[in-house]
Design an enzyme around this catalytic site. Structure first.
Site, short mmCIF file in Angstrom:
data_model
loop_
_atom_site.label_atom_id
_atom_site.label_comp_id
_atom_site.label_asym_id
_atom_site.label_seq_id
_atom_site.Cartn_x
_atom_site.Cartn_y
_atom_site.Cartn_z
N TYR A 132 35.16 -28.72 53.80
CA TYR A 132 34.43 -29.98 53.74
C TYR A 132 35.17 -31.12 54.44
O TYR A 132 34.56 -32.13 54.78
CB TYR A 132 34.21 -30.39 52.28
N ASP A 169 33.90 -26.07 44.21
CA ASP A 169 34.75 -26.47 45.34
C ASP A 169 34.14 -25.87 46.60
O ASP A 169 33.31 -24.96 46.54
CB ASP A 169 36.18 -25.96 45.14
N SER A 170 34.59 -26.38 47.74
CA SER A 170 34.14 -25.79 48.99
C SER A 170 34.75 -24.41 49.19
O SER A 170 34.16 -23.56 49.85
CB SER A 170 34.50 -26.70 50.17
N CYS A 217 37.15 -30.71 44.15
CA CYS A 217 37.40 -30.88 45.58
C CYS A 217 37.60 -32.36 45.83
O CYS A 217 36.70 -33.16 45.55
CB CYS A 217 36.22 -30.34 46.39
N CYS A 276 44.94 -32.21 47.40
CA CYS A 276 43.84 -31.27 47.66
C CYS A 276 43.99 -30.15 46.65
O CYS A 276 45.11 -29.68 46.40
CB CYS A 276 43.94 -30.73 49.09
N THR A 296 37.80 -34.07 48.61
CA THR A 296 36.89 -34.60 49.63
C THR A 296 35.51 -34.83 49.06
O THR A 296 34.91 -35.90 49.25
CB THR A 296 36.83 -33.64 50.83
#
EC number: 5.1.1.3
Length: 283
Positions: free
Chosen positions: A60, A28-29, A92, A204, A94
Site C-alpha cells: 500500500y 493488513d496489505s 497497517c 510499519c 499506511t
C-alpha cells in the site's frame, strides 16, 4: 489428505469452538499485521479472529490515498457481510493514516488503527535521538509530522523510509533468510551518524517481524519500539465497553484477495498463528 486451503465456495474444514466468542478482524496489505495480531492474541486468546491481507494490491505504501480508502472499505465490507464483527483492527500504518475516518463513518463497530509509537519512544530515549523506520509514505505523511511536533519536539528525529524492509519481512515469513548485509545497506544513513538513534520506532507493522535481525545490525543497546502492545490494550478496552455483541463459534480463518502460489505458501505460517484455513475473499 484433506487440504485446509480453500476457495470462497468451500466450507471450512477446521474444528469449531463450542463457545461463542467476539469476532475481531485484523487487516493488513500483507503479513505485517500478524505482528499486531500476535500481541492482541497474547492478551485476548479466546476471541474469534479473522486475518485478511490484500495480496492483490500489496504494498500500500506506493498507492494513492483515494485507492487505499476505497480498497480498505471494500474489503472490510466483504468480511462484515460474512461475519458480524465486534471490532476491526487496521494493522497497517499506511492504511490507518488515511482510511480510519471513512471506516468509522460506515461501520457501527469500533475500528482501531496503528500509528507510529513516537510518544513512548520520545520518553525512552537517553541521547535524544529517535529513529523512525517506516515506509516512504508514512515518513512523508503530514500525520506523522504532527505526531513528532506534538510528542517529540525536543528530540532529534532521524526518519528512514524503506519499501525494501517490507519485502524482506514478507520474504522471511515465506521462509527466506534475511541478509544482514542488505539490512546494513538500508540502515547505513543511521549507522554513519556520529550519534545514531538509541531508540527506534518500528513504524510499519511488518518491521517487528525483523526485530532479531535489526538488533544484530543496529548499535548494541538500541531499543525497538512498536505499537502492538498498546493496540492490544485498546482492543481489550473497546471490546469490554463499546463493541457490539457479535459472536461466533467458528474457527479462526485467514482471507487473501487472490489464491496465488505465494498465498498458498503462507498457509503453514498462518497455521502457526492459529489460522487453520485460508480462503479467497470475493471482492
Amino acid at each position: 489428505m484433506a487440504t485446509k486451503l480453500q476457495d470462497e465456495n468451500t466450507p471450512c474444514l477446521a474444528a469449531t469452538p463450542s463457545e461463542p466468542r467476539p469476532t475481531v478482524l485484523v487487516f493488513d496489505s500483507g503479513v505485517g499485521g500478524l505482528s499486531v495480531y500476535d500481541e492482541i492474541r497474547r492478551l485476548l486468546p479466546d476471541l474469534h479472529y479473522i486475518y485478511a491481507f490484500d495480496n492483490v494490491a500489496f504494498p500500500y505504501g506506493e498507492k494513492s490515498e483515494t485507492f487505499i480508502v476505497e480498497r480498505v472499505v471494500e474489503i472490510v465490507t466483504a468480511v462484515q457481510q460474512r461475519y458480524p464483527l465486534s471490532l476491526a483492527v487496521i494493522a497497517c500504518n499506511t492504511a490507518s493514516t488515511v482510511s480510519l475516518p471513512a471506516l468509522r463513518e460506515k461501520f457501527a463497530f469500533p475500528v482501531v488503527g496503528v500509528v507510529p509509537a513516537i510518544k513512548p519512544a520520545a520518553r525512552l530515549t537517553a541521547n535524544g535521538v529517535v529513529g523512525l523506520l517506516a515506509t516512504r509514505a508514512t515518513v512523508k505523511r503530514p500525520y506523522t509530522h504532527e505526531l513528532i511536533a506534538r510528542f517529540a519536539n525536543e528530540c532529534q528525529i532521524a526518519m528512514l523510509g524503506s519499501a525494501e524492509l517490507v519485502e524482506l519481512a514478507e520474504a522471511k515469513l515465506h521462509g527466506d533468510s534475511v541478509s544482514l548485509e542488505e539490512l546494513r545497506r538500508i540502515l547505513r544513513p543511521w549507522l554513519r551518524m556520529p550519534e545514531p538513534p538509541d531508540t527506534v520506532v518500528l513504524g510499519c507493522t511488518h518491521f517487528p517481524l525483523l526485530r532479531d535481525e535489526l538488533l544484530q545490525v543496529l548499535p548494541e543497546g538500541t531499543r525497538l519500539v512498536d505499537s502492538g502492545a498498546a493496540i492490544a490494550r485498546r482492543t481489550a478496552w473497546l471490546l469490554e465497553h463499546e463493541a457490539p455483541d457479535a459472536k461466533s463459534t467458528d474457527a479462526n480463518i485467514a482471507y487473501c484477495m487472490a489464491m496465488t502460489p505465494g498465498a498458498e505458501q503462507l498457509l503453514p505460517v498462518l497455521q502457526r498463528y492459529g489460522f487453520e484455513t485460508l480462503e479467497k475473499l470475493p471482492v
